[in-house]
Design an enzyme around this catalytic site. Sequence first.
Site, PDB file in Angstrom:
ATOM      1  N   HIS A 102      -1.412   5.429   3.152  1.00  0.00           N
ATOM      2  CA  HIS A 102      -1.105   6.034   4.451  1.00  0.00           C
ATOM      3  C   HIS A 102      -0.592   7.459   4.299  1.00  0.00           C
ATOM      4  O   HIS A 102      -0.817   8.299   5.178  1.00  0.00           O
ATOM      5  CB  HIS A 102      -0.115   5.165   5.225  1.00  0.00           C
ATOM      6  CG  HIS A 102      -0.709   3.871   5.691  1.00  0.00           C
ATOM      7  ND1 HIS A 102      -1.677   3.806   6.659  1.00  0.00           N
ATOM      8  CD2 HIS A 102      -0.489   2.588   5.295  1.00  0.00           C
ATOM      9  CE1 HIS A 102      -2.033   2.542   6.855  1.00  0.00           C
ATOM     10  NE2 HIS A 102      -1.333   1.788   6.030  1.00  0.00           N
TER      11      HIS A 102
ATOM     12  N   CYS B 110       1.348  -3.471   7.813  1.00  0.00           N
ATOM     13  CA  CYS B 110       0.718  -2.245   8.300  1.00  0.00           C
ATOM     14  C   CYS B 110       0.543  -2.274   9.810  1.00  0.00           C
ATOM     15  O   CYS B 110       0.375  -1.239  10.441  1.00  0.00           O
ATOM     16  CB  CYS B 110      -0.645  -2.047   7.629  1.00  0.00           C
ATOM     17  SG  CYS B 110      -0.545  -1.441   5.939  1.00  0.00           S
TER      18      CYS B 110
ATOM     19  N   CYS C 250       0.867  -1.186   0.000  1.00  0.00           N
ATOM     20  CA  CYS C 250       0.000   0.000   0.000  1.00  0.00           C
ATOM     21  C   CYS C 250       0.895   1.224   0.000  1.00  0.00           C
ATOM     22  O   CYS C 250       1.100   1.861   1.037  1.00  0.00           O
ATOM     23  CB  CYS C 250      -0.910  -0.002   1.217  1.00  0.00           C
ATOM     24  SG  CYS C 250      -2.102  -1.332   1.259  1.00  0.00           S
TER      25      CYS C 250
ATOM     26  N   ARG D 126      -7.027  -3.083   0.764  1.00  0.00           N
ATOM     27  CA  ARG D 126      -7.433  -4.130   1.706  1.00  0.00           C
ATOM     28  C   ARG D 126      -8.536  -3.713   2.659  1.00  0.00           C
ATOM     29  O   ARG D 126      -9.054  -4.538   3.394  1.00  0.00           O
ATOM     30  CB  ARG D 126      -6.219  -4.579   2.519  1.00  0.00           C
ATOM     31  CG  ARG D 126      -5.255  -5.375   1.719  1.00  0.00           C
ATOM     32  CD  ARG D 126      -3.824  -5.303   2.255  1.00  0.00           C
ATOM     33  NE  ARG D 126      -2.953  -5.921   1.280  1.00  0.00           N
ATOM     34  CZ  ARG D 126      -2.483  -5.293   0.188  1.00  0.00           C
ATOM     35  NH1 ARG D 126      -2.804  -4.029  -0.030  1.00  0.00           N
ATOM     36  NH2 ARG D 126      -1.711  -5.923  -0.669  1.00  0.00           N
TER      37      ARG D 126
END
Length: 564
Positions: free
Chosen positions: A87, A546, A83, A475
């Site tokens: 973030h 994460c 990802c 996700r």
Amino acid sequence: MQPALNLLLTNTTSTGGSAGASITLDPISRIEGHLRIDAKVGTNGTIESAWSSATLFRGIEMILAGRDPRDAPLITQRLCGVCTYIHLQASTTAIENAMKLTVPANAQIVRNLLQGTQFLHDHIVHFYHLHALDWVDVTKALTADVAATATLAAQVSPSAPSIDFAAVQTKLQGLVSSGQLGPFSSGYWGHPAMKLSPEANLLFVAHYLQALAQQANTAKMMALFGGKNPHPHVTIPGGVTSGNELAVAANITNFTTQLTATNDFIKNFYIPDVVYLAKQYPEWAKIGGFDNMLAFGEFPDTYGSGTNFMPGGVIMGRNVGSVATVNTASITEDVSRAWYNTSSPLNPASGVTSPNYTGYNQSAQYSWLKAPRYQGKPMEVGPLARVLVAYGKNHAQVKPAVDSLLSTLGLTINDMFSVIGRTAARAIETQVIGNAMVGWLNTLKSNIAANNLATYASNTVPANSTGVGLGEAPRGAVGHWLSTDASSKIKNYQMVVPSAWNFGPRDAQGVSSAVESSMVGVPIADSNSPLEILRLVHSFDPCIACGVHLIDAEGKAETLVTVR
């Protein structure tokens, strides 16, 4: 001669058969990060209980304390190399929320295009390179009839470009003969739950290779508007820094070219392949479902309005016809079964990250992930949650796409609560977002043609402020909660990530997470080769990085499957 194929599984023992076995997989492969799964198989050969454990500590929240809030987007983005953008965006919007700031329209369009690129790239990689090998027996492709495979390909995806299947088979044979299988070096080859014909296996191996090339080209879109990939730095509090890049016609042209090629791949390969797999494994439309769904929503139409192209909402008890509005005050994190100092469940706005490792104990603490809850209940987040929320809200693009799929497969909306539903929802979402990106890009082109190039609004970070940045990773739901002190430095920072929602441990009441619950009832054909666990776990596309971080100084990779 075909060599023995390494399953990347060691120290396997068995009590004989599956019934009554206790299985440990540590770590799960083909995911980001480190995840341990324990499962107890009942006398009927299905899982009767399961435990999900993230085995490495993150601690990013602790690193951020006392720093300038503008450091947070760059640091939190390093949570994960998969990802690579979300973030950065969630942290930036948390700061902007504290500022009460609205960014220029062009900035939001660029953010949507970058986020959309993240989704397209991630979903393609997930299906073909992380999940497909749970269904495809690579070695059986060596026995396929090439002409019959070409006939099958024309039936499965008639609009797809032709492929030289003989060349693919020759390449695969070369890997096998060398004993160095590369990306195919681990898998449950020959497992009785693998049902595809040799020709279908060869077809999917060919598409696996096609997807390797396509994902690399799709990733270029991130670099065109974001400067680089992974971890672009283009999104900052106040907008984006890519104003000059937008004025370069070649960048717009190249982005358009890559988006068109990606959408063609989704239409001609991804969607037909998912439909074909669903038809071959219909039993998995009844396996692995969870009842509660949560989505924060993503791709704002007008920044700050609360209107998202993919809407947010909450579904309880599989009631798709009743989608409630998300109330962030109803979110808590329970740490009673995680390796943190004991506290009552806290809202992330006042959350605490205080590690306290006590050893793995299924009856007590057994994970570094906290256990997020909504109104005290575990929730599933991710593509299925987003698609079902959109379906329940009669989304103009999502609802007909879901209805068409269900009609093709002979399924009902309730069947979407399953492994097949989760996988199909991801494909549907990919196509819907890819098509929406065409419209966003056209709007951006019109703005540029009108000499509207504004991409940034000046700002300052206020003291004693709070902010929340909500969004969606591929996700699932992502939330960043920020507060500043009197000197405008970070006082507290908390993140609730998708795999914490899906893969967290039990809570104080002993209630299991989405994954732990959805594993119950999954059939296990061979406890020494628990392929079915991988099918279920991979359908959620876990990204444990994460939630937890650690680097092995010796670079050793170890995987353990223990059957007791």
